[in-house]
Design a protein around this motif. Structure first.
Motif, PDB file in Angstrom:
ATOM      1  N   THR A 157       0.811  -1.121   0.051  1.00  0.00           N
ATOM      2  CA  THR A 157      -0.019  -0.027  -0.080  1.00  0.00           C
ATOM      3  C   THR A 157       1.012   1.358  -0.025  1.00  0.00           C
ATOM      4  N   ARG A 158       1.967   1.146   0.647  1.00  0.00           N
ATOM      5  CA  ARG A 158       2.871   2.375   0.917  1.00  0.00           C
ATOM      6  C   ARG A 158       3.587   2.500  -0.523  1.00  0.00           C
ATOM      7  N   ASN A 159       3.944   1.307  -1.256  1.00  0.00           N
ATOM      8  CA  ASN A 159       4.477   1.738  -2.506  1.00  0.00           C
ATOM      9  C   ASN A 159       3.555   2.274  -3.451  1.00  0.00           C
ATOM     10  N   ASP A 160       2.202   1.876  -3.433  1.00  0.00           N
ATOM     11  CA  ASP A 160       1.209   2.605  -4.203  1.00  0.00           C
ATOM     12  C   ASP A 160       0.928   3.819  -3.969  1.00  0.00           C
ATOM     13  N   LEU A 161       1.206   4.367  -2.698  1.00  0.00           N
ATOM     14  CA  LEU A 161       1.079   5.861  -2.467  1.00  0.00           C
ATOM     15  C   LEU A 161       2.359   6.575  -3.039  1.00  0.00           C
ATOM     16  N   HIS A 162       3.335   5.961  -2.625  1.00  0.00           N
ATOM     17  CA  HIS A 162       4.786   6.782  -3.017  1.00  0.00           C
ATOM     18  C   HIS A 162       4.738   7.105  -4.552  1.00  0.00           C
ATOM     19  N   PHE A 163       4.475   5.708  -5.536  1.00  0.00           N
ATOM     20  CA  PHE A 163       4.522   5.873  -6.828  1.00  0.00           C
ATOM     21  C   PHE A 163       3.387   6.904  -7.298  1.00  0.00           C
ATOM     22  N   HIS A 164       2.314   6.761  -6.739  1.00  0.00           N
ATOM     23  CA  HIS A 164       1.180   7.717  -7.270  1.00  0.00           C
ATOM     24  C   HIS A 164       1.497   9.136  -6.881  1.00  0.00           C
ATOM     25  N   ALA A 165       2.027   9.408  -5.674  1.00  0.00           N
ATOM     26  CA  ALA A 165       2.196  10.957  -5.244  1.00  0.00           C
ATOM     27  C   ALA A 165       3.451  11.481  -5.797  1.00  0.00           C
ATOM     28  N   GLY A 166       4.598  10.543  -6.240  1.00  0.00           N
ATOM     29  CA  GLY A 166       5.825  10.899  -6.808  1.00  0.00           C
ATOM     30  C   GLY A 166       6.706  11.626  -5.665  1.00  0.00           C
ATOM     31  N   ARG A 167       6.123  11.307  -4.607  1.00  0.00           N
ATOM     32  CA  ARG A 167       6.995  11.444  -3.370  1.00  0.00           C
ATOM     33  C   ARG A 167       6.785  10.760  -2.333  1.00  0.00           C
ATOM     34  N   ALA A 168       7.264  10.901  -0.931  1.00  0.00           N
ATOM     35  CA  ALA A 168       7.439  10.326   0.182  1.00  0.00           C
ATOM     36  C   ALA A 168       5.941  10.455   0.964  1.00  0.00           C
ATOM     37  N   GLN A 169       5.062   9.909   0.412  1.00  0.00           N
ATOM     38  CA  GLN A 169       3.644  10.200   0.962  1.00  0.00           C
ATOM     39  C   GLN A 169       3.182   8.986   1.709  1.00  0.00           C
TER      40      GLN A 169
END
Lengths: 902, 112
Positions: A254-266
């Motif tokens: 899930t965290r990978n999803d967040l990071h990839f989609h936001a393009g930052r450490a979200q």
């Protein structure tokens, strides 16, 4: 992929492109279903490769410069890089290589920065590492996970040995304690509960940090952090390990999803992202449960597990010290055959568990004891309980003992919410209240709630409990509530109807009914809990959205609530429910409005006995009495006066002028054994007349009812009435009336006629029925009422110690009070106090009654009979007055009351 | 542009909102506020002990509209919020220099 390139500028250009290509490949793999672990490993490998190449390039080919090692630390050391994680690097150097290390680090770091990495870096010797590790908690932790990327292998090994011996194996206890404390502070910043609706996947409770805490603890205490090793050493069960691996995978992915989609450490799982990711994971909306709610329910399951396991593992490791192991050997106190109490825990000895944990009531008793003694249930036992509970049949939780123990837990007085939460964690609560299982981790997808349904419900109980110590009116009311168990139960149940297709209040009401039946509550208790759940939004809606200066609004609300006890519970429930939505949601603004509605409604529902013996009330009472004594002068015998004043109801003392009290007293002093006296006063300002009637209780039964009857027969409209009984059996009945038929100039004659009729009836010369027959006005439809609100008669046995209180709500009609009081009289009840009030076309009458012997009526059957009988009489009367062709049954009823043939 | 700030009785919020929406005002900010004007708070008795409500709960509605609409908005709020009894509230009208929509950077009437 990366090659040594002499020109730095072009090297960057080349590696940037290469980096992008590699990262895109990993992102594509992620999109095609690569696991979280595959992705974090691939990202770590990629970083490793770049760093090794850079190290190689900048050493100009001499691959083994002695005296310098490039070391990965922290999460990168663990090979757990998320797409936009920082890279934590250390340049470890031998003391004589400081200059070279400086040059090398500058070159490599510049490169990394140009590549767009977020880098944390340090240059240290082994001695630096030891010194810092001993003094700085963060450094100590990061260095525990050091991993050599390139450079001097012997140097790195020397570091590992020294660091292990001089830092890691020293002060383990303090280290774990400090990490735990650090984590607690993080909780308070990033979410004190794992049931936040927009959780932080890394730092929030139940997030990756909790897994890290477990890993660090394991490294410090046991020298290994691999789940396999920990399982082999029996520090984690196979089941725990599986849970942890699944949860870690879920959180990573899930965290990978967040990071990839936001393009930052979200790291915050926002509502928007929840919806997007739920879609990606293939969840679809069901009629009663959104895709996103299903997805988040998974999240909450994992994060609860992580949080629980990490907490348990860490506290076990903490207690693992020699001193505490010794304390654990200290024999605990054995009670009730099965339980052992130690200083801070309660447990069941391992060898007895199989036998002991087969009985539902006993398991509940375990938690009850923990609550009463302020103990924690032993961690091993907690771990074992869910499985053990699974083998206990459902019926076992419905035994008499099981119910009693559970209701005792709900009663408190302390730690109710904590105990219920502990029971919820081991899946015990859902065995008692099956509906609680379905809301486990159920989120409420709106911008308002912050917590999941189960957590919100437990929190609401906690919010109510916290009121216990306060000084506000809300706290005062909470303390006055006698059946706190029912209030807490209602709080636990109020939102359980969520996540289903129908209106959650109505589903909740059904659940409340089922639960009440399971717990063996009686009819009255069941109705009360059902009302609280069904109407749990009513008070908030009324207070915030309706005009509280409008009597109709207050009356409608009062009618639905019924009794003061129910009102108190609803008031506290409403406030606790709002407070449990999130911090700061119960504002002063909301509290004031709720308080205003509470006070106004209480005035309607409560009669005379309301005033509590608080200090302030006592003080004021003395003050009024002194004034009365002064004003009375020597008109009365001092002993007589003192005795009478003692018995004056607060309501009268506080609302009447001193002159009026003295006037009442002088009439009371003149009452004789066989006579009644009437004092009439007319108030021109309001156009109302007050008839005060004085008589001995023993004069004739049903005095109050008879006066009401006379007034009805004379066509006088009763606005309100009060009755009080004094020390030597003198009763005073005060009726405030309007007299629409009476012309101004005929007033005096009229007063005499009405007074005479009252005295005549009370002294037994004729009956109310005689008067009614003569006047022929009774039962006549005085006004047409197209829409009738149903009659409600509530029997309240909770509010007063000595009396049963009847709350009657009905449409007003000339003569109604007589019908009600006559019904009360016919039921063999005597009225000790009453408050009659008419607002608009509604009456709210409150009667304090006992049986003839002066005993409070409490038997539920009897209460039901009373309520039904009075309701029937009122309905018959109103129905007969309205309907030209009443039903047969009604005719007979009406006939009995009015003495008239229809 | 004008900013119109109305302090109304809490239960009047729905009516005010509906009336404003109906006349074409689409955005508003609503907050829970407490205060007093000529009402000066009031005293309530609970179980014989008096407690003071120093600040009366009210609801604040803020809207920003073009100058031409301002008068109509004020009239609409009065119509919707009036009960005729004490504590009905007040309306404040301010001149407004500028408005910026954060997402697009639009300014002035376009940003409303």
């Amino acid at each position: 992929m990366l090659r040594k390139v002499p020109d730095r500028q072009s090297a960057i250009h080349w590696t940037r492109a290469a980096l992008d290509v590699s990262r895109q490949a990993i992102e594509a793999a992620h999109a095609h279903g690569a696991t979280g672990m595959e992705v974090v490993t691939a990202l770590s490998d990629l970083a490793d490769e770049i760093l090794r190449d850079l190290a190689h390039a900048h050493r100009e080919g001499s691959s083994d410069v002695p005296g310098i090692a490039l070391v990965a630390l922290g999460g990168y050391g663990r090979r757990e890089l998320a797409p936009y994680s920082d890279i934590d690097l250390m340049f470890l150097y031998a003391p004589d290589c400081e200059a070279q290390a400086g040059v090398l680090s500058t070159a490599i770091l510049h490169h990394l920065w140009d590549l767009g990495f977020q880098v944390g870096h340090s240059l240290r010797t082994i001695v630096d590492c030891v010194a810092l590790g001993q003094s700085d908690l963060t450094v100590r932790t990061a260095l525990m996970e050091a991993r050599r990327l390139a450079g001097d292998e012997a140097l790195f090994e020397a570091f590992t040995r020294r660091y292990r011996a001089d830092v890691m194996q020293k002060g383990v206890q303090e280290f774990i304690g400090a990490k735990l404390e650090e984590r607690r502070q993080e909780y308070s910043r990033y979410g004190a509960t794992n049931f936040l609706l927009e959780p932080n996947l890394k730092k929030g409770r139940g997030g990756l940090r909790d897994l890290h805490l477990l890993v660090w603890t394991a490294l410090a205490r046991h020298g290994t952090s691999s789940f396999e090793d920990l399982t082999a050493k029996d520090l984690l069960s196979a089941d725990d390990t599986r849970s942890l691996q699944e949860a870690r995978e879920f959180l990573w992915r899930t965290r990978n999803d967040l990071h990839f989609h936001a393009g930052r450490a979200q790291d915050v799982l926002t509502f928007e992202e929840q919806i997007r990711i739920a879609g990606l994971r293939g969840f679809t909306d069901l009629p009663h449960l959104l895709a996103v709610e299903q997805f988040m329910q998974q999240y909450y399951r994992h994060s609860t597990r992580v949080c629980d396991l990490a907490t348990r593992f860490t506290s076990q490791a903490l207690r693992g010290s020699a001193r505490q192991r010794l304390a654990a050997l200290w024999p605990g106190r054995r009670i009730e055959q099965w339980f052992v109490l130690t200083q801070d825990q309660i447990t069941v000895p391992t060898e007895l568990r199989k036998e002991a944990l087969t009985d539902g009531a006993r398991v509940i008793r375990l938690f009850q004891l923990a609550q009463q003694q302020g103990l924690r249930v032993n961690d091993d036992l907690v771990q074992e309980l869910p499985e053990r509970l699974g083998t206990i049949p459902d019926l076992d939780f419905l035994s008499e003992d099981a119910r009693r123990n559970f209701l005792a837990i709900l009663s408190g007085p302390d730690r109710v919410s904590d105990t219920l939460a502990a029971m919820h964690r081991v899946c015990l609560l859902e065995r008692l209240i099956p509906a609680f299982g379905t809301v486990h981790g159920l989120m409420q997808f709106n911008a308002y709630h912050k917590y999941t349904v189960d957590h919100h419900s437990l929190l609401a109980v906690g919010q109510a409990e916290e009121l216990g110590d306060g000084k506000s009116m809300l706290s005062q009311v909470y303390r006055e509530i006698k059946r706190k168990d029912l209030l807490h139960l209602a709080l636990l149940l109020h939102d359980l109807g969520k996540g289903q297709e129908d209106d959650h209040s109505l589903v909740g009401e059904r659940i409340a009914q089922e639960t009440a039946a399971r717990l063996g509550l009686n009819e009255h208790e069941t109705q009360l809990v059902m009302m609280l759940v069904r109407d749990h939004l009513l008070m908030a809606h009324t207070a915030f959205r309706r005009d509280l200066s409008d009597d109709k609004v207050v009356l409608r609300f009062a009618r639905k609530v019924g009794t003061p006890e129910a009102l108190k519970m609803l008031y506290v429930l409403t406030a606790a429910d709002i407070a449990a939505v999130g911090p700061g949601v119960l504002t002063q603004w909301k509290e004031t409005l709720l308080g205003e509605l509470y006070v106004k409604t209480l005035e309607e529902l409560d009669g005379e006995e309301g005033a509590e013996a608080t200090e302030a009330v006592g003080f004021r009472r003395d003050e009024v009495r002194r004034d009365v004594l002064r004003a009375a002068g020597d008109r009365f015998a001092p002993a007589w006066l003192a005795r009478h004043l003692e018995g004056w109801p607060d309501r009268w003392l506080f609302t009447m002028s001193v002159e009026r009290i003295v006037a009442h007293l002088s009439w009371m002093a003149r009452v004789e054994e066989r006579s009644a006296l009437v004092d009439v006063r007319h108030d021109d300002a309001t156009g109302t007349t007050e008839y005060a009637v004085y008589a001995r209780e023993t004069l004739i039964p049903g005095i109050f009812s008879k006066i009401a009857g006379v007034l009805a027969a004379k066509g006088v409209q009763i606005l309100d009435a009060q009755i009080a009984t004094f020390v030597d059996g003198v009763v005073v009945d005060v009726f405030r009336v309007t007299d629409p038929d009476c012309p101004v100039d005929a007033r005096a004659r009229r007063f005499t006629a009405v007074s005479g009729a009252i005295v005549g009836v009370l002294e037994g010369r004729y009956t109310v029925e005689d008067l009614l027959r003569d006047s022929g006005r009774f039962g006549r439809a005085a006004q047409s009422v197209p829409l009738r609100t149903p009659t409600v008669v509530q029997v309240d046995t909770e509010t007063s110690e000595r009396y049963t209180i009847l709350d009657v709500f009905a449409d007003d009609r000339q003569g109604l009070l007589y019908v009600i009081t006559r019904a009360i009289f016919d039921l063999g009840l005597s009225v000790h106090a009453a408050r009659i009030s008419t607002k608009l076309d509604q009456v709210v009458d409150v009667f304090y009654v006992t049986d003839q012997a002066g005993h409070k009526i409490i038997a539920p059957d009897r209460c039901t009979v009373i309520s039904e009988a009075i309701t029937a009489r009122i309905e018959a009367f109103l129905g007969a007055a309205q309907d030209a062709r009443p039903q047969a049954q009604r005719i007979s009823c009406a006939e009995k009351i009015t003495g008239r043939k229809p | 542009m004008k900013k119109i700030e109305a302090i109304v009785k809490p239960f009047k919020l729905e009516e005010v909102k509906d009336a404003l929406t109906e006349m074409g005002v689409f955005g508003m900010t609503v907050s829970e506020v407490r205060g007093f004007g000529r009402q000066k708070g009031h005293k309530e008795a609970y179980r014989g002990t008096e407690y003071t409500i120093e600040f009366v709960p009210k609801t604040k509605v803020e809207v920003v509209v073009a100058d031409t609409l301002a008068e109509k908005v004020v009239e609409t709020i009065i119509r919707a919020a009036k009960t005729g009894s004490i504590g009905d509230g007040k309306i404040f009208v301010y001149d407004l220099d500028s408005v910026v929509r954060i997402r697009t950077g639009e300014t002035g009437d376009h940003a409303l």
